[in-house]
Design an enzyme around this catalytic site. Structure first.
Site, PDB file in Angstrom:
ATOM      1  N   LEU A 162      17.701   0.970  10.473  1.00  0.00           N
ATOM      2  CA  LEU A 162      16.457   1.733  10.494  1.00  0.00           C
ATOM      3  C   LEU A 162      15.402   0.998  11.304  1.00  0.00           C
ATOM      4  O   LEU A 162      15.150  -0.186  11.086  1.00  0.00           O
ATOM      5  CB  LEU A 162      15.948   1.941   9.065  1.00  0.00           C
ATOM      6  CG  LEU A 162      14.558   2.575   8.906  1.00  0.00           C
ATOM      7  CD1 LEU A 162      14.565   4.025   9.384  1.00  0.00           C
ATOM      8  CD2 LEU A 162      14.081   2.478   7.463  1.00  0.00           C
ATOM      9  N   ASP A 164      11.460   0.741  11.907  1.00  0.00           N
ATOM     10  CA  ASP A 164      10.179   1.062  11.286  1.00  0.00           C
ATOM     11  C   ASP A 164       9.072   0.713  12.277  1.00  0.00           C
ATOM     12  O   ASP A 164       8.745  -0.453  12.474  1.00  0.00           O
ATOM     13  CB  ASP A 164      10.032   0.258   9.983  1.00  0.00           C
ATOM     14  CG  ASP A 164       8.766   0.616   9.200  1.00  0.00           C
ATOM     15  OD1 ASP A 164       7.969   1.434   9.683  1.00  0.00           O
ATOM     16  OD2 ASP A 164       8.597   0.057   8.098  1.00  0.00           O
ATOM     17  N   CYS A 357     -13.318  10.072   4.582  1.00  0.00           N
ATOM     18  CA  CYS A 357     -12.008  10.632   4.924  1.00  0.00           C
ATOM     19  C   CYS A 357     -11.428  11.449   3.779  1.00  0.00           C
ATOM     20  O   CYS A 357     -10.766  12.459   4.012  1.00  0.00           O
ATOM     21  CB  CYS A 357     -11.047   9.513   5.329  1.00  0.00           C
ATOM     22  SG  CYS A 357     -11.290   8.932   7.015  1.00  0.00           S
TER      23      CYS A 357
END
Length: 394
Positions: A162, A164, A357
């Protein structure tokens, strides 16, 4: 001394009190829940044109002080701004994104203080939208659920490799290795993040499975060595002009039949212009230098043009609003400790940023999308299941 309010401020009927430098007070409506303490007399002339970036800058620079909960401050100031300015969006901004500029911007934001971030993030320091499966989860539970949700969408299997991209403090990388048995290669441009992330990998005994490096995404190998790719909260820093290169780089990194997950904030408008009467301009100046948010249609087009096939899209807008509420509340509960870790101006910026936000996501000014894509085999085939059932079945 100000004898009376400017005509534009009269009869607004807002739960807002203005307290002047000489002690005089003016209520803009009944039962004020927010008080703005005016330190600089010149600020009064700006109150008839209260853009959110101007109000925010005045607080950051100490020209204003705020009394009341930070969430109430954000809401009331937006109502004030909207009453006098209406719906006013900024013009689209395009900035240059070379390696040096991007590294500097990342350092400005993420190298502030690991201890500061630890005050208000979860224990894994996941600095991205959590996933609330029922809505009642704690922040800790929701961040673990986010990691699980991403790994399940990627159909991650033991032994798979994987990538990332923008690994942050390494929470997802460690989770993928620990819970799914994946081998993980993570990259970041933040030296502070990398140092702590590596410490945590070693502390959990995951050095054989997780490798983290200080690396720009543009320097990733293009030999299709990775089975799966995940990018969380990173492409907001890429810039509109570099979205094509970014997507092509992810395409080149993943093998045929592999999956790519892009998790990031998206703009409300198709041209990516900021909304919120200057709120986006405030973030660009004080929080995320050179940050640019593409619309879902823009990033989807670039993903497709790069040769990846989009197979699933999910909006987590309200999940991010709740995540930010948690972060903001945690920071507000730890203001004294935070003040010992970062400069006063930085703390003022972050108080406004987190609460602002949260408000922006709740109002729909911005969104968060998870986009899953596959690099199909030359004959068009791939190994994805026919339905999504496996994502939600343990």
């Amino acid at each position: 001394m100000l004898a009376q309010l400017p005509p534009a401020l009269q009869n607004l009927q807002l739960p807002l009190r203005l307290r002047l430098w000489d002690g005089h007070e003016f209520n803009l409506g009944p039962t004020p829940s927010v008080t703005i303490v005016v330190k600089d007399p010149q600020m009064v002339t700006q109150f008839t044109h209260p853009s959110l970036d101007a109000l925010g800058a005045a607080f950051v620079e100490g020209k204003l002080e705020l009394e009341g909960s930070i969430s109430d401050v954000i809401r009331v100031c937006d109502e004030w701004s909207h009453a006098l300015l209406g719906d006013m969006d900024s013009q689209p901004v395009r900035t240059t994104h070379d390696k040096e500029t991007d590294a500097s911007a990342i350092s400005y934001h993420y190298d502030l203080s690991n201890a500061f971030y630890q005050l208000w993030l979860d224990s894994d320091m996941a600095y991205s939208c959590a996933y609330f499966e029922t809505g009642s989860e704690t922040l800790e539970q929701a961040q673990q659920a986010k990691f699980r949700h991403l790994c399940r969408k990627l159909r991650l299997q033991p032994g798979e490799y994987l990538l990332d991209v923008g690994c942050g403090w390494g929470g997802l990388a460690r989770y993928a290795a620990r819970e799914f048995g994946a081998k993980v290669f993570g990259i970041t441009l933040s030296k502070e993040q990398l140092a702590l992330a590596r410490e945590r990998v070693t502390a959990e005994g995951l050095d054989d499975l997780v490798e983290l490096q200080l690396l720009d995404y543009r320097d990733l190998p293009q030999d299709g060595r990775f089975d799966k790719v995940v990018s969380v909260g990173m492409f907001e820093h890429v810039g509109h002009e570099n979205l094509s290169e970014y997507c092509k780089t992810l395409f080149g990194a993943v093998k045929e039949g592999g999956l790519v997950m892009n998790h990031g904030i998206t703009a409300k408008h198709t041209d990516g212009r900021p909304v919120g009467r200057g709120a986006g301009d405030f973030i660009g100046k004080y929080v995320f230098p050179n940050g640019e948010l593409p619309h879902l249609s823009m990033i989807s087009a670039e993903i497709s043009e790069a040769g990846l096939e989009i197979v699933d899209v999910e909006s987590l807008r309200l999940h991010y609003a709740r995540t930010l509420d948690h972060w903001s509340e945690h920071l507000e509960d730890n203001l004294e400790a935070a003040g010992k870790l970062v400069p006063e101006q930085a703390l003022r910026i972050w108080r406004l940023y987190l609460a602002g936000c949260a408000y922006a996501f709740a109002k729909g000014w911005i969104n968060l999308h998870q986009i899953l894509a596959v690099k199909a085999h030359p004959d068009g085939s791939h190994e994805l299941p026919w339905t999504r059932d496996d994502i939600y079945t343990p």
